[in-house]
Design an enzyme around this catalytic site. Structure first.
Site, mmCIF file in Angstrom:
data_model
loop_
_atom_site.group_PDB
_atom_site.id
_atom_site.type_symbol
_atom_site.label_atom_id
_atom_site.label_comp_id
_atom_site.label_asym_id
_atom_site.label_seq_id
_atom_site.Cartn_x
_atom_site.Cartn_y
_atom_site.Cartn_z
ATOM 1 C CG ASP A 1 -2.074 -2.692 7.393
ATOM 2 O OD1 ASP A 1 -3.215 -2.803 7.872
ATOM 3 O OD2 ASP A 1 -1.754 -1.772 6.618
ATOM 4 C CD1 TRP B 1 -2.735 1.521 0.513
ATOM 5 C CD2 TRP B 1 -2.064 1.819 2.636
ATOM 6 N NE1 TRP B 1 -3.502 2.521 1.068
ATOM 7 C CE2 TRP B 1 -3.108 2.731 2.361
ATOM 8 C CE3 TRP B 1 -1.501 1.822 3.909
ATOM 9 C CZ2 TRP B 1 -3.586 3.627 3.310
ATOM 10 C CZ3 TRP B 1 -1.978 2.711 4.855
ATOM 11 C CH2 TRP B 1 -3.014 3.602 4.551
ATOM 12 C CE LYS C 1 -9.987 -0.338 4.149
ATOM 13 N NZ LYS C 1 -9.604 0.608 3.136
HETATM 14 C C1 LMR Z 1 -7.011 1.738 -0.287
HETATM 15 O O1 LMR Z 1 -5.949 1.137 -0.322
HETATM 16 O O2 LMR Z 1 -7.612 2.087 -1.310
HETATM 17 C C2 LMR Z 1 -7.670 2.021 1.032
HETATM 18 O O3 LMR Z 1 -6.901 1.494 2.065
HETATM 19 C C3 LMR Z 1 -8.009 3.441 1.225
HETATM 20 C C4 LMR Z 1 -6.823 4.325 1.437
HETATM 21 O O4 LMR Z 1 -6.857 5.095 2.412
HETATM 22 O O5 LMR Z 1 -5.870 4.287 0.658
#
Ligand code: LMR
Length: 400
Positions: free
Chosen positions: A211, A130, A246
């Site tokens: 996470d 991420w 979520k």
């Molecule tokens: C995502 O990866 O789209 C979600 O976790 C929302 C975000 O805050 O990035």
């Protein structure tokens, strides 16, 4: 005064949502952000959460500050959710939990703590991860590096390369891992792979930081906590930041927690104390409404059962969308292997689409993915899945 301030390039996920919202095309499809949308394309209000809100409203009362570390019943409920009710860690004093502002807040509190108390340690994130993982830790002053993870050739995990890289890290390095529903790839470690990785990290004196933002969207609430429970059983110290955004569909309520499992209760007390100091310096204390919602849903037997059933329905619907995508794409492009849609877990799918193909999907077909090729499958429904698959087939077919 501010002329030296550089413009913000924009967040790759949140900036795209703004572009999507401004798009006037009525048939547009938002597969960019990690949000679960229902069959009607709406963010659902879960019945269990609605009932919790009714109970909170009926109870009324003042709205005091919560303690810095958050609501005690919520913190207990989070531990029971992570480790399982009656787990020995719950009464050992070795596990400390803070209610945080979403799991991003938990990551940030953890990052600040690490910057202060593990100044020589770097954080290692999966390649890819991420995007905000890197930003959060670098923003806290912690160096960030990547270990091998996704294998574009097989659509699986480069597990041997991952273990080799992790085994070579200096002691006290922090290894950030996605407990389930890997974001962005949807490719998870199997229980057997966790069972190999965990002793390796423990022997090397590494600090795992998990996470857990999508619990319940992979194989189920308990199955998705496999890594957490295996770590707990190993006796190793570790961090876990978890989110209800979520799983309870309460994105804007900022419901999350940070839990640290320590070698003994006295270390745990000191860790909690320093985490509290971090929170006080950041946002003082977490939101009251978030605590009430999460506690009611997790701790009330009826609401808990209702929530689990609703979450299972969401998970099943995503699986159905994966099957539909796979079916249409396999029929349109028989030479391509789309089985990855069926193997990946959770909301996300790494499609392998190039940034140019993603741009074409957006410009010509009004289908929005982020430019890494990550698709949020939870944005699909019976009304848009075929159209989306046809658009993908057109883009991929042109490249073939
Ligand atoms: C995502 O990866 O789209 C979600 O976790 C929302 C975000 O805050 O990035």
């Amino acid at each position: 005064m501010f002329s030296h301030v550089e413009p913000f390039a924009g967040d790759p996920i949140l900036a795209l949502v703004e572009v999507f919202q401004a798009d006037p095309r009525p048939h547009k499809v938002n597969l960019s952000i990690g949000i679960y949308f229902d069959e009607q394309g709406r963010i659902p209000v879960m019945r269990a959460v609605q009932l919790a809100e009714q109970r909170l409203a009926a109870a009324g009362g003042a709205k005091p500050y919560l303690p810095i570390e958050g609501s005690p019943p919520m913190r207990r409920a989070v531990q029971a959710l992570l480790f399982g009710a009656d787990h020995p860690l719950l009464s050992s004093g070795r596990a400390v939990t803070l209610q945080t502002v979403g799991s991003s807040g938990g990551l940030k509190v953890g990052a600040d703590f690490l910057a202060r108390w593990f100044p020589g340690s770097a954080v290692w994130v999966s390649d890819p991860s991420w995007d905000n993982h890197r930003s959060l830790f670098e923003g806290a002053g912690v160096a960030v590096h990547a270990y091998p993870y996704y294998d574009a050739a097989t659509g699986g995990v480069r597990f041997e390369a991952m273990c080799e890289a992790i085994a070579a890290l200096p002691p006290r390095s922090v290894v950030l891992l996605h407990a389930c529903c890997h974001n962005p790839t949807g490719v998870d470690l199997s229980p057997e792979q966790w069972d190999r990785l965990i002793p390796l990290m423990h022997e090397r004196g590494l600090l795992p930081f998990l996470d857990l933002a999508y619990q319940g969207f992979g194989s189920g609430i308990d199955a998705d906590a496999y890594a957490i429970r295996a770590l707990a059983a190993s006796g190793a110290p570790f961090f876990v930041a978890n989110s209800f955004s979520k799983s309870m569909s309460v994105y804007g309520e900022r419901c999350g927690a940070l839990t640290v499992v320590c070698p003994d209760a006295s270390q745990a007390e000191r860790v909690l104390g320093q985490m509290k100091a971090t929170v006080r310096r950041n946002y003082s204390n977490p939101p009251l409404h978030a605590a009430g919602l999460v506690t009611h849903v997790l701790a009330d037997t009826d609401l808990r059962a209702l929530w689990e059933a609703e979450l299972a329905e969401m998970r099943e619907r995503i699986l159905a969308m994966r099957r539909s995508l796979h079916g249409v794409l396999s029929a349109r492009l028989p030479g391509h292997d789309f089985s990855y849609f069926l193997r990946q877990q959770g909301m996300f799918s790494y499609t392998g689409l190039t940034p140019q193909q993603v741009d074409r999907l957006r410009d010509e077909f009004a289908v929005y993915l982020i430019r890494s090729g990550r698709m949020c499958v939870a944005g699909l429904n019976a009304g848009n899945v075929e159209r989306t698959a046809e658009a993908m087939a057109a883009v991929l077919g042109a490249a073939a």
